[in-house]
Design a protein around this motif. Structure first.
Motif, PDB file in Angstrom:
ATOM      1  N   LEU A 611      89.980 -19.256 -14.075  1.00  0.00           N
ATOM      2  CA  LEU A 611      88.686 -19.350 -14.742  1.00  0.00           C
ATOM      3  C   LEU A 611      87.993 -20.634 -14.313  1.00  0.00           C
ATOM      4  O   LEU A 611      88.582 -21.479 -13.640  1.00  0.00           O
ATOM      5  N   ILE A 612      86.732 -20.799 -14.717  1.00  0.00           N
ATOM      6  CA  ILE A 612      86.071 -22.088 -14.559  1.00  0.00           C
ATOM      7  C   ILE A 612      85.885 -22.674 -15.958  1.00  0.00           C
ATOM      8  O   ILE A 612      85.967 -21.941 -16.960  1.00  0.00           O
ATOM      9  N   PRO A 613      85.675 -23.978 -16.094  1.00  0.00           N
ATOM     10  CA  PRO A 613      85.398 -24.534 -17.420  1.00  0.00           C
ATOM     11  C   PRO A 613      84.206 -23.819 -18.051  1.00  0.00           C
ATOM     12  O   PRO A 613      83.118 -23.788 -17.460  1.00  0.00           O
ATOM     13  N   GLY A 614      84.422 -23.254 -19.215  1.00  0.00           N
ATOM     14  CA  GLY A 614      83.382 -22.416 -19.817  1.00  0.00           C
ATOM     15  C   GLY A 614      82.828 -22.940 -21.120  1.00  0.00           C
ATOM     16  O   GLY A 614      81.996 -22.284 -21.749  1.00  0.00           O
ATOM     17  N   GLY A 615      83.252 -24.145 -21.540  1.00  0.00           N
ATOM     18  CA  GLY A 615      82.746 -24.728 -22.782  1.00  0.00           C
ATOM     19  C   GLY A 615      81.795 -25.880 -22.512  1.00  0.00           C
ATOM     20  O   GLY A 615      81.730 -26.840 -23.285  1.00  0.00           O
ATOM     21  N   GLY A 616      81.055 -25.801 -21.408  1.00  0.00           N
ATOM     22  CA  GLY A 616      80.115 -26.860 -21.061  1.00  0.00           C
ATOM     23  C   GLY A 616      80.670 -27.845 -20.056  1.00  0.00           C
ATOM     24  O   GLY A 616      79.952 -28.749 -19.610  1.00  0.00           O
ATOM     25  N   GLY A 617      81.924 -27.696 -19.660  1.00  0.00           N
ATOM     26  CA  GLY A 617      82.525 -28.638 -18.721  1.00  0.00           C
ATOM     27  C   GLY A 617      81.913 -28.566 -17.339  1.00  0.00           C
ATOM     28  O   GLY A 617      81.653 -29.592 -16.699  1.00  0.00           O
ATOM     29  N   PHE A 643      83.259 -31.546  -7.807  1.00  0.00           N
ATOM     30  CA  PHE A 643      83.637 -30.146  -7.592  1.00  0.00           C
ATOM     31  C   PHE A 643      85.136 -30.046  -7.276  1.00  0.00           C
ATOM     32  O   PHE A 643      85.851 -29.223  -7.870  1.00  0.00           O
ATOM     33  N   PHE A 644      85.625 -30.860  -6.346  1.00  0.00           N
ATOM     34  CA  PHE A 644      87.029 -30.733  -5.950  1.00  0.00           C
ATOM     35  C   PHE A 644      87.992 -31.211  -7.046  1.00  0.00           C
ATOM     36  O   PHE A 644      89.117 -30.734  -7.113  1.00  0.00           O
ATOM     37  N   ASN A 645      87.554 -32.111  -7.907  1.00  0.00           N
ATOM     38  CA  ASN A 645      88.390 -32.471  -9.054  1.00  0.00           C
ATOM     39  C   ASN A 645      88.639 -31.257  -9.949  1.00  0.00           C
ATOM     40  O   ASN A 645      89.748 -31.038 -10.431  1.00  0.00           O
ATOM     41  N   VAL A 646      87.591 -30.466 -10.156  1.00  0.00           N
ATOM     42  CA  VAL A 646      87.726 -29.265 -10.986  1.00  0.00           C
ATOM     43  C   VAL A 646      88.423 -28.155 -10.209  1.00  0.00           C
ATOM     44  O   VAL A 646      89.303 -27.457 -10.738  1.00  0.00           O
ATOM     45  N   ALA A 647      88.066 -27.997  -8.948  1.00  0.00           N
ATOM     46  CA  ALA A 647      88.610 -26.901  -8.137  1.00  0.00           C
ATOM     47  C   ALA A 647      90.111 -27.039  -7.913  1.00  0.00           C
ATOM     48  O   ALA A 647      90.809 -26.046  -7.692  1.00  0.00           O
ATOM     49  N   THR A 648      90.609 -28.260  -7.956  1.00  0.00           N
ATOM     50  CA  THR A 648      92.054 -28.488  -7.791  1.00  0.00           C
ATOM     51  C   THR A 648      92.750 -28.708  -9.128  1.00  0.00           C
ATOM     52  O   THR A 648      93.929 -29.050  -9.162  1.00  0.00           O
ATOM     53  N   ALA A 649      92.005 -28.502 -10.230  1.00  0.00           N
ATOM     54  CA  ALA A 649      92.558 -28.666 -11.590  1.00  0.00           C
ATOM     55  C   ALA A 649      93.228 -30.028 -11.748  1.00  0.00           C
ATOM     56  O   ALA A 649      94.287 -30.167 -12.361  1.00  0.00           O
ATOM     57  N   LYS A 650      92.591 -31.067 -11.194  1.00  0.00           N
ATOM     58  CA  LYS A 650      93.169 -32.414 -11.228  1.00  0.00           C
ATOM     59  C   LYS A 650      93.141 -32.976 -12.637  1.00  0.00           C
ATOM     60  O   LYS A 650      92.136 -32.867 -13.345  1.00  0.00           O
ATOM     61  N   VAL A 651      94.251 -33.588 -13.019  1.00  0.00           N
ATOM     62  CA  VAL A 651      94.368 -34.204 -14.341  1.00  0.00           C
ATOM     63  C   VAL A 651      94.573 -35.707 -14.163  1.00  0.00           C
ATOM     64  O   VAL A 651      95.422 -36.140 -13.383  1.00  0.00           O
ATOM     65  N   ALA A 652      93.796 -36.508 -14.863  1.00  0.00           N
ATOM     66  CA  ALA A 652      93.977 -37.954 -14.818  1.00  0.00           C
ATOM     67  C   ALA A 652      95.336 -38.305 -15.410  1.00  0.00           C
ATOM     68  O   ALA A 652      95.719 -37.794 -16.466  1.00  0.00           O
TER      69      ALA A 652
END
Length: 791
Positions: A611-617, A643-652
């Motif tokens: 999925l993509i972030p769907g709550g405003g992320g 974009f790539f932070n989200v696309a790779t599901a990167k977590v701090a």
């Protein structure tokens, strides 16, 4: 005197020394890390050769997992050297921490050299875990003794919160007070004042607990796998339970501490518990010391091309396959979320597990009661030490309260476990518990005065549960409290603190009440994690049944709730900690301010479940990328990075890294080192915003999106990841949907759009992905195993 810590010297670069250095560097302090001259480099004039020992140790620490640093950049604050060439540089340090080998003679020899260069008034402490602190200071100057004490960090120092402060009779009270405060506020530690007794507090109680379990296990004929099932998260202890913990700590270390207590505490009424079982002696003789030697109670082997963990049979001293324990009471207790209810149920259970729990808790309760006042005058210090040093969710005295003090004392006596006399005096005097809450403040029973006293730091350590008498509103999942000074506090409880319909209902209700009756709202909780994200089980159920209208309404509700957080009439401040993923991250992205614990692991991870972030992320990352664009760099760089932070599901991996990822805002959000302080800091931020005349922000209609000019570049990057086998076919499908939304759609030119425009694109993309078979397979895998499949 007013004391500040700008530079610290760490003497000794072993496992503890190098990691202590990393932790200080992580909070912004300059560090001088010294160790012995490298062997064979005595005649060398090259610093790299003379400092090889310390440099290799530091590099090993940096590469270790889990990482001892918040971000890689902090290592620049560490300067290395050796005792021969660089010890003189400690003259410029404000605090000297000795972390060399556990031998009194070696420590004293080093202190003699330290006194030649240390400037008067400089703090000097030892990280020893076993040597009496007062012995180390013998022969030193009056100024040295006045500023010297023990500062016992637990390994790994970044992640274990305990810092034991152990003064000698010569230590200045000002020094003790400073270290207790500094450790709490700047290092993020639970600082516990200890007496100079063998093993101090945490190891004294912790090793007793482990040794007690060993003896009970032998008596009840239980196995290693059974004990670890009984003594893990089910009773609020770490996943490593008993035997895995021993393997990690080192069985030789465990034996050393146990023997040290047995030899040095002749008046300990439970001294026999510290006697080493024959099988434990055999393990030490065999050099089966745990992880450090490759085998201990467990052994990892290669089997049919995969790794298998074997368990030691203590009767045959041979390794075999792990056994799955079966206890009826454990199966019955697992569905109970509330730890205190679960603990009470388990201790009362009629089966063998219940018998074990009673034997263990009765022996533990007896032991801790006799340690007052031997190792501490205040009982809360024992609980603080065990929670911060051994990862217990509830302390021993807190557990006793849960089970009922008077009731348990009677059961203990019947089972042959005698409590200390002061327990009987406490009950006879009408005090029925060790802790109680009054007017939002937590009090503890003080043995000396025989009265209840407030816990120190009560104002700074705001605990929502202490305000249960100030409950304003609740539903089955959420609670809204009056947390004082005109501020409301909102929390929810669900599995992994996931966010579903009831939580969103509660959030909207809480904001509405705060707008009407309070200065603002704090969103926080005291669970292990802030939130693992949206309730994917609900999403899966609606998608599998093709209830797309219901699903559309659910996504709208989530988006509208996050926008309500952003555009409320009062300031809304979040205080995240631990896992803060997906929808939990989105909640923080929309808050007026975030007061994040340093150990906050935050990110938008929806791509992992297709999925993509769907709550405003997705909208928020596109908005922030637009605001960050400037003339000095190509406009696509900022957008691509986000974009790539989200696309790779990167977590701090820390709140500090979250700034680098653009999740937290520099100069706006803040990091709170001590997670126990974050809620109070959030309350302060609400009050500050209110007093500065908080004005509700205006919804944005000026967000610059780049359209197809950048969309093509992102698609090319996605295809490149696919060709390099970094992305699956379905990853490509999802990532292209994400790119489409973040670019504002297939627009022919750059345009200015509204937040609602981006939210609509986001929702449409989310809905379309819910109809993808591979997305549903990923969600189903998460629901069944906790991990998504890579399809």
């Amino acid at each position: 005197m007013i004391r500040s810590i700008k530079k610290v010297a760490v003497l000794g670069s072993g496992v503890m020394g190098s990691r202590i250095a990393c932790h200080f560097a992580g909070i912004g302090v300059q560090v001088l890390l010294l160790d012995m001259l490298a062997k064979g480099a005595e005649t060398s004039t090259k610093p790299a050769e003379r400092n090889k020992l310390v440099n290799d140790a530091l590099q090993a620490a940096i590469k270790s997992n889990p990482s001892p640093v918040f971000t890689k950049e902090v290592v620049k604050r560490i300067t290395t050297g050796n005792f021969e060439d660089n010890l003189k540089e400690i003259a410029h340090c404000d605090w000297i921490i000795e972390v060399v080998v556990e031998r009194l003679d070696i420590k004293q020899q080093l202190y003699e050299k330290v006194e030649q260069f240390r400037k008067p008034g400089t703090l000097i402490t030892s990280n020893t875990s076993g040597i009496p602190i007062h012995l180390m200071a013998e022969g030193r100057s009056e100024d040295f003794k006045k500023h010297f004490c023990g500062s016992h960090f637990f390994n790994p120092p970044r992640y274990l919160w305990l810092l034991e402060i152990i003064p000698t009779p010569h230590t200045s009270r000002d020094v003790v007070d400073f270290l207790l405060h500094y450790g709490d506020l700047f290092l993020g530690k639970t600082t516990v004042l200890c007496k100079d007794t063998p093993a101090f507090i945490a190891n004294r109680i912790g090793v007793f607990g482990i040794m007690s379990i060993f003896h009970i296990m032998d008596q009840m004929q239980l196995g290693i796998d059974e004990i670890d099932a009984l003594t893990g998260p089910l009773i609020g202890r770490p996943k490593s339970a008993t035997f895995r913990t021993a393997d990690v700590v080192g069985i030789d270390t465990l034996v050393k501490v146990a023997r040290g207590v047995a030899e040095n505490c002749p008046a300990d009424e439970a001294r026999a518990v510290f006697n080493i079982p024959a099988w434990l002696d055999t393990m030490v003789t065999n050099n089966w010391l745990g992880d450090k030697t490759g085998q201990g109670f467990f052994k990892k082997v290669q089997s049919a091309g995969s790794k298998e963990i074997l368990t030691l049979n203590l009767h045959t001293m041979e390794y075999g396959p792990r056994a799955r324990p079966r206890f009826a009471s454990l199966d019955a207790a697992k569905p109970i979320d509330d730890l205190k209810q679960r603990l009470a149920m388990l201790v009362a259970a009629p089966d063998k597990a219940g018998e074990f729990y009673r034997a263990f808790h009765y022996s533990l309760f007896s032991y801790i009661s006799f340690r007052i006042p031997e190792i501490s005058d205040e009982l809360y210090r024992l609980d603080d030490a065990m929670k911060a040093g051994f990862g217990w969710e509830v302390g021993a005295f807190e557990s006793w309260d849960v089970l009922g003090v008077a009731k348990t004392v009677a059961a203990m006596k019947a089972a042959g476990h005698q409590p200390a006399p002061w327990i009987e005096e406490m009950l006879a005097g009408g005090a029925t518990s060790f802790y109680k809450v009054e007017n939002g403040k937590r009090l503890y029973y003080d043995v000396n005065s025989k009265t209840y006293q407030p816990l120190p730091g009560g104002e700074a350590f705001l605990i929502l549960n202490n305000h249960r008498d100030q409950l304003v509103w609740k539903n089955s999942a959420c609670r809204l409290y009056d947390i004082g000074d005109g501020v409301a506090g909102f929390e929810w409880s669900s599995k992994m603190n996931s966010i579903g319909g009831e939580v969103l209902e509660g959030l909207n209700k809480a904001i509405g009440i705060a707008e009407e009756k309070f200065k603002g709202l704090v969103i926080a909780n005291e669970s292990a994690n802030f939130s693992a994200g949206a309730n994917v089980g609900m999403i899966f159920m609606l998608a599998i049944e093709q209830e797309y209208d219901e699903l559309d309404m659910a996504i709208r509700l989530f988006q509208n709730s996050m926008m309500r957080v952003r555009y409320s009439a009062v300031p809304v401040v979040t205080a995240p900690h631990g896992l803060t993923l997906g929808g939990g991250c989105e909640m923080n992205l929309h808050a007026d301010k975030v007061c994040a614990a340093a150990e906050t692991y935050i990110g938008l991870v929806e791509l992992g479940v297709g999925l993509i972030p769907g709550g405003g992320g997705t909208k928020e990352f596109a908005l922030r990328a637009a605001d960050e664009m400037h003339e000095d760099e190509p406009e696509t760089i900022t957008l691509k990075n986000r974009f790539f932070n989200v696309a790779t599901a990167k977590v701090a991996t820390s709140a500090f890294e979250a700034f680098e990822m653009g999740i937290l805002r520099k100069g706006h959000d803040e990091v709170v080192m001590n997670t126990s302080r974050r809620i109070n800091e959030a309350r302060k931020s609400v009050i500050e915003a209110y007093e500065q005349g908080y004005i509700t922000p205006v919804q944005r209609k000026d967000i610059k999106v780049l359209g197809r000019s950048v969309l093509g570049a992102l698609y090319a990057g996605i295809n490149g990841m696919w060709r390099g086998n970094y992305a699956t076919d379905h990853d490509v499908v999802v990532a292209k949907k994400l790119a489409y939304v973040m670019c504002g759609g297939d627009l022919s030119e750059q345009s200015l759009v509204s937040e609602q425009y981006l939210l609509d694109l986001e929702r449409e993309a989310f809905l379309s992905l819910c109809g993808e078979k591979k997305t549903l397979e990923r969600i189903q895998s998460v629901l069944k195993t906790g991990k998504p499949i890579r399809n």
